[in-house]
Motif scaffolding. Sequence first.
Motif, short mmCIF file in Angstrom:
data_model
loop_
_atom_site.label_atom_id
_atom_site.label_comp_id
_atom_site.label_asym_id
_atom_site.label_seq_id
_atom_site.Cartn_x
_atom_site.Cartn_y
_atom_site.Cartn_z
N HIS A 115 44.34 25.06 51.98
CA HIS A 115 44.76 25.13 50.58
C HIS A 115 45.44 26.45 50.28
N GLU A 119 49.30 27.09 49.20
CA GLU A 119 49.63 27.78 47.94
C GLU A 119 50.53 28.99 48.20
N SER A 132 50.61 25.59 37.10
CA SER A 132 50.50 24.12 37.12
C SER A 132 51.65 23.52 37.94
N SER A 135 50.85 23.61 41.62
CA SER A 135 49.99 22.47 41.99
C SER A 135 50.81 21.20 42.12
N ASP A 224 39.35 26.21 39.98
CA ASP A 224 40.11 25.09 39.40
C ASP A 224 39.28 24.11 38.59
N ALA A 242 38.77 18.98 36.73
CA ALA A 242 39.69 19.95 37.32
C ALA A 242 40.64 20.42 36.22
N LYS A 248 45.58 19.25 40.32
CA LYS A 248 44.43 19.93 40.95
C LYS A 248 43.26 18.98 41.11
N GLY A 250 39.97 20.61 42.47
CA GLY A 250 38.88 21.55 42.21
C GLY A 250 37.66 21.41 43.08
N ASN A 368 42.37 13.63 40.64
CA ASN A 368 43.53 14.52 40.51
C ASN A 368 43.96 14.54 39.05
#
Lengths: 374, 135
Positions: A115, A119, A132, A135, A224, A242, A248, A250, A368
Amino acid sequence: MIQTLFEQVPSIGGDSLGFIFNLIYLLLFLIFMLYGQKIQMLSMLREVGGAVDRLKVLSDEARGVSISSVKEMGKPDNDPTERIDQFLEYFTVLPVGLDPAGIVPKIEHILDVRHKRFEDEIRKIAPAAADSQVSNIEGVLEVALGLNYIYRIIRHFYLLGKKTMSYIIIMQIQMQLPLILREAEAYSAASKAFAHGQPIGDGAGALVAAKMMHGKKAKIIAEDIVATELSIDKRRVFVLKAEGPGAKVGKYGDAIKKLVKKCGNKVSMIVMVDAAGKFEGEETGTTAEGVGTAIGGIGDIQFRIEEVASKYKIPLNAVVVKESVIDSVAPMKKAIIKGVDEAIQKVQRLISEKTKRGDVIIVVGIGNTVGIGQ
Amino acid sequence: MALRRGGSVVFLVFLVSIIVMLLLSAQALYTSYSSFKNGQMDQASYYFLFGSAGLASSLYALTKLRIRVDLTTPKELDVLTEIECGKCGFKNIRRFAKGDYILKTAENCPKCNEPTTITAIYQEEKEKKGKGLLR
């Protein structure tokens, strides 16, 4: 006219041409008898080849959506195509399961690294993207990666089957094609949903939590994950989901653990709300109740939640909104939204019936949260 | 990548054999009919058996060859946004616009001028065609 045409052909009786016709006919019959399986294999190979072409179209399209999303949201200085192409070949090696004791922390570690790596990569190729949007780009790239993987697997078996002319390889892949293609088409729809930030079917649980939270202040309590405290029938209810509206999921396990510790072991019930796979013949958006940890994925989050629940003897209840695998990755259907309202009523009824005044309850909206705020 | 379906020669031979078999089966059926008319029942049934079996297998093989691959990119689904005014209950459905998300505060209500909220975002359901007998 047809009669005249056939009469012009020497009759299959006495003359030599008729004999030749007869012979060819028998020969062809023999060929079909002896080489029938091979002919069938060639026919199956053609079908698989067609599917490979279709998967290539879908995979290329998802790649295109990824590139345009990164360019649009991330405003990169350089062309991100090369980095994205590298990204599409990205792989994850999960820990060895020969000695399964203690494997969950290892899986968690690998998934955390993955992850973080995703990112970091996205922030590099899309420097102007907001949190956001990062994501959402991650979601788009995950879909493109998945489609590229499906395409490469099917192409691998297609070429391997062609090379070896192995009946078992070709037959296995040909028989699974309808399901694989259905899933690939759904993933393709998901790619655009993530790019535009539209909610997907998997977010049903998150939407239940979001609707319950609406109008109250949400606080980040774990990576998250946001939580809101509200009162239902004079019970303290913590609603978790999340953090939206980015794509996301979480770390629910950590969040529940923190909340249980914070409440001093006074949590009397955990209610998990999630989207669950429906059987063929069942209506999309219908709801069902049960017990246990309703959550998908590899199992690491489920493990953490079960660990806390069993340690503190907290009953785990579940409410699910039924949908197909295809519905879960495609933009949300109206029937699922109706199911969400039904699920909220079921959660509220569960709270009223299974707990008493002053009890502490945790409601977790799994899924999600792309396109869903709070 | 050498993915183009090779074996096109084999495929061509296969196709030609099917066509030849189809023609011969038709001829066999015609001979069967002629024999039947002439009262040669043994010959008629012999050719009828071969002709019908050949016709069935070649037609089946031909239908199996018809594989149409859809190489068009999938059409984007139409997504709708539902907006509701919490004060006067005004409801509006419009096309999804980038930046929309569920529970977002949206444009002001045209009736009471209060901010509205996006209550749902979902894909537009296409009207289903009439059900056939075999569906």
